[in-house]
Design a protein around this motif. Sequence first.
Motif, mmCIF file in Angstrom:
data_model
loop_
_atom_site.group_PDB
_atom_site.id
_atom_site.type_symbol
_atom_site.label_atom_id
_atom_site.label_comp_id
_atom_site.label_asym_id
_atom_site.label_seq_id
_atom_site.Cartn_x
_atom_site.Cartn_y
_atom_site.Cartn_z
ATOM 1 N N PRO A 117 7.267 0.448 -0.310
ATOM 2 C CA PRO A 117 6.426 0.691 -1.488
ATOM 3 C C PRO A 117 7.169 1.476 -2.568
ATOM 4 C CG PRO A 117 5.213 1.157 0.528
ATOM 5 C CD PRO A 117 6.637 0.926 0.937
ATOM 6 N N SER B 56 -0.375 7.348 2.466
ATOM 7 C CA SER B 56 -1.085 8.562 2.054
ATOM 8 C C SER B 56 -0.294 9.821 2.396
ATOM 9 C CB SER B 56 -2.465 8.619 2.716
ATOM 10 O OG SER B 56 -2.339 8.573 4.123
ATOM 11 N N GLU C 188 0.837 -1.200 0.000
ATOM 12 C CA GLU C 188 0.000 0.000 0.000
ATOM 13 C C GLU C 188 0.874 1.254 0.000
ATOM 14 O OE1 GLU C 188 -3.602 2.032 2.662
ATOM 15 O OE2 GLU C 188 -2.741 0.085 3.217
ATOM 16 N N ASP D 202 4.668 -1.242 -7.111
ATOM 17 C CA ASP D 202 3.396 -1.237 -6.395
ATOM 18 C C ASP D 202 2.389 -0.285 -7.018
ATOM 19 O OD1 ASP D 202 4.174 -3.024 -4.116
ATOM 20 O OD2 ASP D 202 5.701 -1.467 -3.894
#
Length: 346
Positions: A239, A139, A136, A258
């Motif tokens: 990531p 953010s 993931e 990713d």
Amino acid sequence: MNDILNQNNQIISVGELNRSAKYLLEKSYSNIKVEGEISNLSIPSSGHMYFTLKDSDAAIRCAMFKNANMRLNFSPKNGDKCIVTGNVSLYAPRGDFQLIASSMEPSGTGNLMLKFEQLKNKLAEEGLFDETKKLEIPSIPKHVAIITSGSTAAWQDVLTSIKRRAPSMKISLSEAIVQGDAASTTIIDALDRIHKYNDVSKKSLVDLILIVRGGGSIEDLWCFNDEFLAREISKTQIPIISGVGHEIDFTICDFVSDMRAPTPTASAEIVTEFSFKLTDKFKEFNDDLIKTMRLLIRNQNQKVVSLKSNLRSPILILREQNQKIDNFEFKLKQNMKFNFSKNMQK
């Protein structure tokens, strides 16, 4: 055979001449590579392949026998530009000068695209592109490591975008060559440096990696189609976003990372999107707060004005009170006078 050629006065047969020429050709031109366009392709039931290899200047007949063409990893067709490896020979019964092909591969971009598709299919079958295994993307990344050459426009574009959109984000450059035969090795080394940094660093760990390079031809971007690089990316536990080339360019690096970004600048926008939106949200909150406070102040001002209009002057109030006192005094005197007159009459 040399004896036949040296005996200039001796009369030889056509068969002997052709066999002599065949010997000389096969001895002088063995395992050569010839590039040209395929035409007149014929594949009879025997499985052998016969075709003409031509360019703008000349043409040569070619034969590729079944045991050789069974090893081909593509299906040649008329119009294909190929590189044929083989031996020059002569078909003695007809005196045909020909090239006996032992292998064949598409030339130029066609060959690279074939290799790309073969590696892509191989790695896909092994599960390196499996979406369920992708990490993931954070953010709000705190420390972004960028793998590219510090002399490229891609590096400057990414750096400028991140600093503008998320000025508090830490950025590190892990230098690599992004074009040429040695480029994939330097990119792997750049990944390794990031891992070593995280192993020894106690704070400010790298939590996101960008691999970026501007657009170019398939040859320019070929280092991002390296199998060893793809396997290193798939093993990385940090990531990775691949921002290689233009929107229409695809590399193996894009598939194994990713996330793929269509351009280097787009990769910078992805990693700063939340921070950028957060800044916008703070601005929106700030604007709403200012509007609310202005409305509140205006309402309070209106109340003050209203209260002020109803507020009587202290002087007027004192005057009224003085008048009341005077009235009381007047009435008191009248009462006293009345009572005194009444008592006098008695």
